[in-house]
Design an enzyme around this catalytic site. Sequence first.
Site, PDB file in Angstrom:
ATOM      1  N   GLN A  55     -10.178  -3.905  -3.536  1.00 30.03           N
ATOM      2  CA  GLN A  55     -11.466  -3.434  -3.033  1.00 30.03           C
ATOM      3  C   GLN A  55     -12.563  -3.641  -4.074  1.00 30.03           C
ATOM      4  OE1 GLN A  55     -12.305  -1.992   0.149  1.00 30.03           O
ATOM      5  NE2 GLN A  55     -14.322  -2.475  -0.685  1.00 30.03           N
ATOM      6  N   ARG A 115     -13.478  -8.618   1.367  1.00 33.67           N
ATOM      7  CA  ARG A 115     -12.041  -8.370   1.152  1.00 33.67           C
ATOM      8  C   ARG A 115     -11.248  -9.631   1.504  1.00 33.67           C
ATOM      9  NH1 ARG A 115      -9.959  -3.228   1.279  1.00 33.67           N
ATOM     10  NH2 ARG A 115      -8.046  -4.320   0.690  1.00 33.67           N
ATOM     11  N   ARG A 137       0.881  -1.184   0.000  1.00 30.05           N
ATOM     12  CA  ARG A 137       0.000   0.000   0.000  1.00 30.05           C
ATOM     13  C   ARG A 137       0.911   1.224   0.000  1.00 30.05           C
ATOM     14  NH1 ARG A 137      -5.365   1.522   3.420  1.00 30.05           N
ATOM     15  NH2 ARG A 137      -6.138   0.105   1.826  1.00 30.05           N
ATOM     16  N   CYS A 170     -16.408   1.771   0.244  1.00 32.44           N
ATOM     17  CA  CYS A 170     -15.216   0.953   0.544  1.00 32.44           C
ATOM     18  C   CYS A 170     -14.819   1.043   2.009  1.00 32.44           C
ATOM     19  CB  CYS A 170     -14.056   1.367  -0.354  1.00 32.44           C
ATOM     20  SG  CYS A 170     -13.672   3.132  -0.255  1.00 32.44           S
ATOM     21  N   ASP A 195     -17.190   7.171  -1.825  1.00 32.94           N
ATOM     22  CA  ASP A 195     -15.911   7.086  -1.122  1.00 32.94           C
ATOM     23  C   ASP A 195     -15.670   8.457  -0.503  1.00 32.94           C
ATOM     24  OD1 ASP A 195     -13.338   6.416  -0.288  1.00 32.94           O
ATOM     25  OD2 ASP A 195     -12.442   6.539  -2.285  1.00 32.94           O
ATOM     26  N   HIS A 225      -7.219   0.830  -6.501  1.00 32.32           N
ATOM     27  CA  HIS A 225      -7.452  -0.046  -5.328  1.00 32.32           C
ATOM     28  C   HIS A 225      -8.203  -1.290  -5.818  1.00 32.32           C
ATOM     29  CE1 HIS A 225      -7.727  -1.311  -1.323  1.00 32.32           C
ATOM     30  NE2 HIS A 225      -8.608  -0.465  -0.818  1.00 32.32           N
TER      31      HIS A 225
HETATM   32  N1  NVA Z   1      -9.918   6.826  -1.674  1.00 30.44           N
HETATM   33  C1  NVA Z   1      -9.613   6.380  -0.334  1.00 30.44           C
HETATM   34  C2  NVA Z   1      -9.827   4.890  -0.228  1.00 30.44           C
HETATM   35  C3  NVA Z   1      -9.581   4.316   1.140  1.00 30.44           C
HETATM   36  C4  NVA Z   1      -9.771   2.838   1.179  1.00 30.44           C
HETATM   37  C5  NVA Z   1      -8.181   6.756   0.014  1.00 30.44           C
HETATM   38  O1  NVA Z   1      -7.310   6.551  -0.827  1.00 30.44           O
HETATM   39  O2  NVA Z   1      -7.945   7.240   1.114  1.00 30.44           O
HETATM   40  N1   CP Z   2     -11.279  -0.114   2.206  1.00 33.67           N
HETATM   41  C1   CP Z   2     -10.020  -0.159   2.677  1.00 33.67           C
HETATM   42  O1   CP Z   2      -9.045  -0.419   1.968  1.00 33.67           O
HETATM   43  O2   CP Z   2      -9.926   0.065   4.018  1.00 33.67           O
HETATM   44  P1   CP Z   2      -8.584   0.290   4.838  1.00 33.67           P
HETATM   45  O3   CP Z   2      -8.020   1.621   4.429  1.00 33.67           O
HETATM   46  O4   CP Z   2      -9.024   0.253   6.285  1.00 33.67           O
HETATM   47  O5   CP Z   2      -7.622  -0.814   4.518  1.00 33.67           O
END
Ligand code: NVA
Ligand code: CP
Length: 304
Positions: A129, A290, A99, A262, A222, A126
């Site tokens: 997800q 997930r 990540r 998500c 989101d 992502h």
């Molecule tokens: N768009 C959000 C998704 C979190 C799972 C982010 O990148 O923070």
């Molecule tokens: N949806 C998702 O990826 O959640 P986290 O940021 O908690 O991993």
Amino acid sequence: MKDFLTINDFTSEELFDFIKLAEEMKNGVYTKKPLADKKVALIFEKSSTRTRVSFEVGVYELGGYPLFLSKDDIQLGRGESIKDTARTLSRYVDGIMLRTFEHYRLEELARCASIPVINGLTDDLHPCQVMADVLTIYEKFGKLKGVKVVFIGDGNNNMAHSWVIGAAKFGMDIAVASPKGYECDEKYLNEARNIASETGSNILQTNDPFVAVKGADVIYTDVWTSMGQESEAVSRKEKFADFQVNRKLMENTGKNTIFMHCLPAHLGEEVTEDVFESEASVVFDEAENRLHIQKAIMAKLIGG
Ligand code: NVA
Ligand code: CP
């Protein structure tokens, strides 16, 4: 050796195989331990609840050993290169989930590692997800082709981009409604349109949420401010104010529509609490899925 950096790394048939395997894992038909004696490194340069826990539990349930590596605990956080991190970890473990921020960091890791690399979220994409979300939609509707998903909010973020590609791959219809200046990146829209020319998906990008939601089976949203964009939070709240998923928007679809997110969610911003807590909301099914879909992905990529 194959990586999972984007949903477009796989054919529609291969993607559907992940969905079917995840179903078998979820309902207990599948009991194998394809990661027995295998180690998987989970590198996080951003916060996480779902991704961290679902990957860690998933590796364990498949018989393997997960290593949680936050950027603050490894030399990557002190400037060691992605290239050297990739080459070092490849000597110890059997797969890496990353990540991170810029998407090129993930691509660099995959290029330099000699083991499979899985995208646990980048600024751009992502995919795990969306795969969990597609599994959830398949469970709810019993089909994917022709199901209409409407994404309301930041079209220029990782979820919207993964959704246009994912919907196109699975033959679903997708509409994205975003404020002016926050539309999907043309690169991902064009990629999705190319895929859609073969699968028959309809793709729409609009600035009008009420136009987008007509005929929606799924309304998806989101956060307005993604990780790494915190300095823009105040101005985004103003610009996205008309893009809240609330009861009025949910009732404008002309259908029984489910609500998806998500997570994590900011209630009162991108979604109202009454919609989030309503019968139509399937957000915790998505969170659960997930685990199942990532187990399917790891079994096929790392389990061999
Ligand atoms: N768009 C959000 C998704 C979190 C799972 C982010 O990148 O923070
Ligand atoms: N949806 C998702 O990826 O959640 P986290 O940021 O908690 O991993």
